[in-house]
Design a protein around this motif. Structure first.
Motif, PDB file in Angstrom:
ATOM      1  N   VAL A 167       0.831  -1.181   0.000  1.00 35.71           N
ATOM      2  CA  VAL A 167       0.000   0.000   0.000  1.00 35.71           C
ATOM      3  C   VAL A 167       0.883   1.256   0.000  1.00 35.71           C
ATOM      4  O   VAL A 167       0.513   2.293  -0.551  1.00 35.71           O
ATOM      5  N   LEU A 168       2.095   1.130   0.548  1.00 35.15           N
ATOM      6  CA  LEU A 168       3.026   2.264   0.525  1.00 35.15           C
ATOM      7  C   LEU A 168       3.471   2.569  -0.910  1.00 35.15           C
ATOM      8  O   LEU A 168       3.471   3.728  -1.350  1.00 35.15           O
ATOM      9  N   ALA A 169       3.825   1.501  -1.660  1.00 32.56           N
ATOM     10  CA  ALA A 169       4.225   1.694  -3.054  1.00 32.56           C
ATOM     11  C   ALA A 169       3.079   2.325  -3.846  1.00 32.56           C
ATOM     12  O   ALA A 169       3.295   3.235  -4.657  1.00 32.56           O
ATOM     13  N   GLY A 170       1.859   1.863  -3.594  1.00 32.29           N
ATOM     14  CA  GLY A 170       0.700   2.433  -4.286  1.00 32.29           C
ATOM     15  C   GLY A 170       0.509   3.898  -3.951  1.00 32.29           C
ATOM     16  O   GLY A 170       0.280   4.729  -4.832  1.00 32.29           O
ATOM     17  N   GLY A 171       0.618   4.217  -2.650  1.00 29.34           N
ATOM     18  CA  GLY A 171       0.433   5.600  -2.229  1.00 29.34           C
ATOM     19  C   GLY A 171       1.486   6.525  -2.835  1.00 29.34           C
ATOM     20  O   GLY A 171       1.163   7.623  -3.288  1.00 29.34           O
ATOM     21  N   LEU A 172       2.728   6.057  -2.868  1.00 26.09           N
ATOM     22  CA  LEU A 172       3.794   6.877  -3.447  1.00 26.09           C
ATOM     23  C   LEU A 172       3.559   7.111  -4.941  1.00 26.09           C
ATOM     24  O   LEU A 172       3.729   8.223  -5.446  1.00 26.09           O
ATOM     25  N   GLY A 246       0.761  -3.954  -9.884  1.00 30.30           N
ATOM     26  CA  GLY A 246       0.381  -5.320  -9.544  1.00 30.30           C
ATOM     27  C   GLY A 246      -0.604  -5.449  -8.411  1.00 30.30           C
ATOM     28  O   GLY A 246      -0.571  -6.411  -7.655  1.00 30.30           O
ATOM     29  N   ALA A 247      -1.505  -4.487  -8.292  1.00 29.70           N
ATOM     30  CA  ALA A 247      -2.448  -4.539  -7.184  1.00 29.70           C
ATOM     31  C   ALA A 247      -3.685  -5.370  -7.519  1.00 29.70           C
ATOM     32  O   ALA A 247      -4.558  -5.529  -6.685  1.00 29.70           O
ATOM     33  N   LEU A 248      -3.739  -5.882  -8.751  1.00 29.24           N
ATOM     34  CA  LEU A 248      -4.946  -6.612  -9.124  1.00 29.24           C
ATOM     35  C   LEU A 248      -4.841  -8.058  -8.662  1.00 29.24           C
ATOM     36  O   LEU A 248      -4.407  -8.936  -9.368  1.00 29.24           O
ATOM     37  N   SER A 249      -5.211  -8.271  -7.410  1.00 28.36           N
ATOM     38  CA  SER A 249      -5.141  -9.641  -6.936  1.00 28.36           C
ATOM     39  C   SER A 249      -6.239  -9.841  -5.902  1.00 28.36           C
ATOM     40  O   SER A 249      -6.870  -8.889  -5.469  1.00 28.36           O
ATOM     41  N   TYR A 250      -6.414 -11.093  -5.542  1.00 23.52           N
ATOM     42  CA  TYR A 250      -7.445 -11.412  -4.576  1.00 23.52           C
ATOM     43  C   TYR A 250      -6.926 -11.081  -3.183  1.00 23.52           C
ATOM     44  O   TYR A 250      -5.962 -11.680  -2.708  1.00 23.52           O
ATOM     45  N   VAL A 251      -7.523 -10.082  -2.557  1.00 22.05           N
ATOM     46  CA  VAL A 251      -7.072  -9.679  -1.231  1.00 22.05           C
ATOM     47  C   VAL A 251      -8.252  -9.773  -0.276  1.00 22.05           C
ATOM     48  O   VAL A 251      -9.218  -9.039  -0.398  1.00 22.05           O
ATOM     49  N   ALA A 252      -8.172 -10.695   0.662  1.00 25.09           N
ATOM     50  CA  ALA A 252      -9.277 -10.892   1.595  1.00 25.09           C
ATOM     51  C   ALA A 252      -8.861 -10.493   3.000  1.00 25.09           C
ATOM     52  O   ALA A 252      -9.132 -11.177   3.967  1.00 25.09           O
ATOM     53  N   PHE A 253      -8.128  -9.377   3.093  1.00 28.49           N
ATOM     54  CA  PHE A 253      -7.823  -8.869   4.427  1.00 28.49           C
ATOM     55  C   PHE A 253      -7.647  -7.359   4.339  1.00 28.49           C
ATOM     56  O   PHE A 253      -7.455  -6.798   3.258  1.00 28.49           O
ATOM     57  N   VAL A 254      -7.723  -6.723   5.485  1.00 22.15           N
ATOM     58  CA  VAL A 254      -7.549  -5.284   5.553  1.00 22.15           C
ATOM     59  C   VAL A 254      -6.077  -5.017   5.806  1.00 22.15           C
ATOM     60  O   VAL A 254      -5.481  -5.665   6.669  1.00 22.15           O
ATOM     61  N   PRO A 255      -5.455  -4.089   5.054  1.00 17.42           N
ATOM     62  CA  PRO A 255      -4.041  -3.826   5.304  1.00 17.42           C
ATOM     63  C   PRO A 255      -3.811  -3.320   6.729  1.00 17.42           C
ATOM     64  O   PRO A 255      -4.586  -2.498   7.233  1.00 17.42           O
ATOM     65  N   GLU A 256      -2.775  -3.834   7.373  1.00 17.23           N
ATOM     66  CA  GLU A 256      -2.519  -3.410   8.744  1.00 17.23           C
ATOM     67  C   GLU A 256      -1.233  -2.644   8.898  1.00 17.23           C
ATOM     68  O   GLU A 256      -0.976  -2.028   9.917  1.00 17.23           O
ATOM     69  N   SER A 257      -0.389  -2.698   7.878  1.00 13.94           N
ATOM     70  CA  SER A 257       0.808  -1.860   7.900  1.00 13.94           C
ATOM     71  C   SER A 257       1.084  -1.357   6.496  1.00 13.94           C
ATOM     72  O   SER A 257       0.429  -1.782   5.544  1.00 13.94           O
ATOM     73  N   ALA A 258       2.069  -0.469   6.391  1.00 15.65           N
ATOM     74  CA  ALA A 258       2.362   0.152   5.105  1.00 15.65           C
ATOM     75  C   ALA A 258       2.874  -0.858   4.086  1.00 15.65           C
ATOM     76  O   ALA A 258       2.840  -0.601   2.894  1.00 15.65           O
ATOM     77  N   PHE A 259       3.314  -2.012   4.549  1.00 14.81           N
ATOM     78  CA  PHE A 259       3.918  -2.957   3.622  1.00 14.81           C
ATOM     79  C   PHE A 259       3.002  -4.114   3.274  1.00 14.81           C
ATOM     80  O   PHE A 259       3.428  -5.098   2.695  1.00 14.81           O
ATOM     81  N   ASP A 260       1.721  -3.996   3.646  1.00 14.39           N
ATOM     82  CA  ASP A 260       0.776  -5.053   3.317  1.00 14.39           C
ATOM     83  C   ASP A 260       0.276  -4.893   1.882  1.00 14.39           C
ATOM     84  O   ASP A 260       0.235  -3.786   1.349  1.00 14.39           O
ATOM     85  N   ALA A 261      -0.092  -6.050   1.292  1.00 13.15           N
ATOM     86  CA  ALA A 261      -0.732  -6.003  -0.019  1.00 13.15           C
ATOM     87  C   ALA A 261      -2.110  -5.368   0.129  1.00 13.15           C
ATOM     88  O   ALA A 261      -2.642  -5.259   1.240  1.00 13.15           O
ATOM     89  N   PHE A 262      -2.666  -4.929  -0.975  1.00 18.97           N
ATOM     90  CA  PHE A 262      -3.929  -4.201  -0.872  1.00 18.97           C
ATOM     91  C   PHE A 262      -4.725  -4.371  -2.157  1.00 18.97           C
ATOM     92  O   PHE A 262      -4.207  -4.768  -3.193  1.00 18.97           O
ATOM     93  N   THR A 263      -5.992  -4.055  -2.055  1.00 19.12           N
ATOM     94  CA  THR A 263      -6.797  -3.827  -3.240  1.00 19.12           C
ATOM     95  C   THR A 263      -7.459  -2.471  -3.015  1.00 19.12           C
ATOM     96  O   THR A 263      -7.344  -1.908  -1.936  1.00 19.12           O
TER      97      THR A 263
END
Lengths: 314, 304
Positions: A167-172, A246-263
């Motif tokens: 999510v950090l890479a996405g935000g940047l 590369g954020a298009l993936s199946y994500v079934a959790f809420v990000p909890e830190s800046a380095f978590d995967a996200f949708t």
């Protein structure tokens, strides 16, 4: 003011001259042709009014279609579930939280760097060649397609800095994308602050930065905030750069830190829209309602700020 | 003399602070330069690796684009024609409509009506492109298919229409701005000579605002070329050269998105190919944007 006369105003007369070949310039016979020209005037009006109505019609059709399809699916279950293969169990919880995280990072970086750059260019920079190049550079950056920013993010943040698909890479990435927008809007707002304020502050012994911090920036604040909000609205709706990293993936959790995967909301909408099954289109529509609702709130705040600003200046 | 307490005469400290702050802000401005450098560096570098394997002439001149399966072919022309057909189609929709709306707003609409219509156009501009993709796929394509059976599910026409709708507000608002900036005296001069309103618009206002109108067209074209999500959803993934707008095509942006959605290993030729395509896309939009800026600067008429 020689230009003022250059557009072809006396065409009515000259056209008639052409039509009646025997006439000379000294003796033009003016044919007003009132009824014909009046008809053309009405036809012209009909055309431009219908162009405008067509645009509004498209807006209405789009909204109605989205609501008709999506509203039945928009319930609490939809808002609090993770995506799923089964349409009736699918939801946008991870997408909403992903968008919130992304929005937070984007806001943080793009406001700091965007407003900072604008302050420098508009208030502190000496007017030399380097700064003119900086200006051209920023207006050029504003026209770069968003997917190119995605490629930059993919290489720079995901690979070189090894933030992975976080999510950090996405935000940047999104920050870089909307920075030019914020810079341009902030500069416009700063330009509208009258010079008296700067001179007044300087006369009282304030340094340049003190004048900017305490007087110019607060005076320009409504314009700056409007620009930031509109830029954020763009960032939140943007999908192409996120797909690139590369954020298009199946994500079934809420990000909890800046380095978590996200949708994110637009990505989830894209995912559902690209599936052939009709139910997923309805889910996409429900997601769109949530996204548009958010954007509507953003834009309303921006409009309110703009109105307040106008009152303020009077 | 309460205020005297606030007066800290330490000039040295102030000067230090001033220079530190200025440097921080200079760095902020520098980030935009770094972004430009980064974009160029990355695109050229990865493309360089690509062009080591595939010659530039094959890339630019051959008409077969089949990068994902053996035997691979990397002729970019199908992607370019796909992109251009969508962009020209979009302009075909957006030019007349955008100009018409701009004329209506600047010349005919009362201030009250203008205050209602303009924000609605801004809403149209603020809708995310993925939403337009949804709209194309669920509304425009079925509509086209109801007219003719031969229309494919993914087709260039649907993408062109929806991109046209997307760039419409750009054209309308820039044209409206430049036409509003044409001084009233020009219009009044024409009216005094007995011209009707449409004559004033078509023979005085539009020629006077031509530079801005042209710039808006080019800007819209460049936006249409760079548009990704709507085109990816609506136009399909069939790279081919075709004049039939009702067949599927693939645009440059859609190809880049398609590859990045799959699992393409870093360093493979497909991975590098998206940077080559991206470089071409970047250069195309750059030329257009510079052109539109140049036209505005060079040909803008200044009225006092």
């Amino acid at each position: 003011m020689s230009q003022a006369s250059s557009p072809t105003v006396p065409v009515v007369a000259s056209k008639n001259q052409k039509n009646r070949g025997g006439e000379t310039l000294e003796n033009p016979k003016f044919i007003p042709n009132h009824s014909g020209r009046r008809m053309r005037e009405y036809a012209f009006r009909a055309v431009i009014v219908s162009a405008t109505l067509a645009a509004l019609f498209i807006l209405i059709v789009l909204t109605v279609n989205v609501f008709k399809q999506g509203l039945p699916w928009l319930d609490q279950q939809f808002l609090t579930s993770f995506p799923s293969r089964f349409p009736e169990r699918a939801g946008i919880k991870s997408a909403i939280w992903g968008s919130v995280w992304l929005g937070g990072f984007t806001l943080l970086f793009s406001v700091f760097f965007g407003v900072g750059a604008a302050l420098y260019l508009e208030e502190l920079a000496p007017k030399n060649r380097i700064n003119r190049i900086l200006e051209v550079n920023i207006s050029t950056l504003a026209g770069v397609p968003s997917i190119i920013y995605g490629m930059l993010g993919l290489t720079l943040f995901v690979r070189i800095m090894a933030f992975e698909r976080s999510v950090l890479a996405g935000g940047l990435t999104l920050s870089l994308l909307i920075m030019p927008v914020i810079i341009i809007a902030t500069r416009e707002a700063l330009k509208c602050v009258p010079d008296d304020i700067r001179l007044g502050a300087a006369a009282l012994g304030a340094t340049k930065w003190q004048a900017v911090r305490d007087h110019v920036l607060p005076a320009a604040m409504p314009g700056v905030l409007t620009g930031i909000i509109l830029a954020m609205a763009r960032a939140v709706g943007e999908a192409a750069p996120l797909i690139m990293i590369g954020a298009l993936s199946y994500v079934a959790f809420v990000p909890e830190s800046a380095f978590d995967a996200f949708t994110a909301l637009p990505i989830q909408i894209f995912n559902w829209t690209s599936r052939p099954k009709e139910e997923f289109h309805a889910l996409a529509a429900a997601g769109i309602i949530v996204l548009l609702g958010f954007l509507l709130v953003c834009n309303s705040i921006a409009i309110l700020l703009r109105l307040k600003w106008k009152d303020h200046r009077r | 003399m309460q205020n005297q307490a606030l007066w800290s005469g330490s000039r040295k400290f102030q000067k230090l602070k001033e220079s530190v702050v200025t440097r921080i802000l200079l760095f902020c401005a520098g980030v935009s330069v770094l972004t430009t450098v980064g974009i160029n560096l990355i695109l050229f570098l990865e493309s360089f690796w690509f062009f080591k394997e595939i010659s530039v002439s094959e890339f630019l001149l051959s008409t077969n684009w089949a990068p994902l399966f053996e035997p691979r072919h990397f002729g970019v022309i199908p992607l370019v024609t796909g992109t251009l057909s969508v962009a020209f189609g979009a302009l075909f929709v957006a030019l007349p409509m955008g100009l018409g709306i701009a004329v209506f707003l600047s010349e005919y609409a009362s201030p009250k009506l203008r205050a209602v219509v303009k924000p609605m156009l801004e809403i149209l501009a603020g809708i995310p492109s993925v939403v337009y993709g949804y709209f194309a796929l669920t509304t425009i394509t079925p509509f086209l298919r109801s007219i003719s059976e031969s229309v494919e599910v993914f087709n260039a026409a649907s993408a062109a229409i929806v991109v046209g709708i997307m760039v419409l507000p750009t054209i309308a608002s820039i044209c409206d701005d430049t036409m509003t900036a044409v001084p009233k005296s020009l219009r009044e001069g024409a009216f005094a000579l007995g011209a009707k309103k449409f004559e004033v618009v078509s023979q005085v206002v539009v020629p006077a605002a031509l530079s801005g109108i042209l710039a808006s067209f080019i800007l819209a074209f460049s936006r249409a070329i760079g548009e990704t999500m709507a085109v990816t959803l609506a136009a399909g993934a069939t790279p081919q050269v075709t004049l039939n707008p009702f067949e599927g095509i693939q645009t440059m942006t859609a190809y880049i998105a398609q590859v990045s959605m799959g699992d393409t290993p870093h360093g493979s030729i497909e991975y590098q190919s998206i940077f080559a395509v991206g470089l071409l896309l970047f250069l195309m939009t750059l030329v257009m944007n510079l052109m539109s800026q140049y036209i505005v600067k060079r040909f803008a008429r200044r009225y006092e």
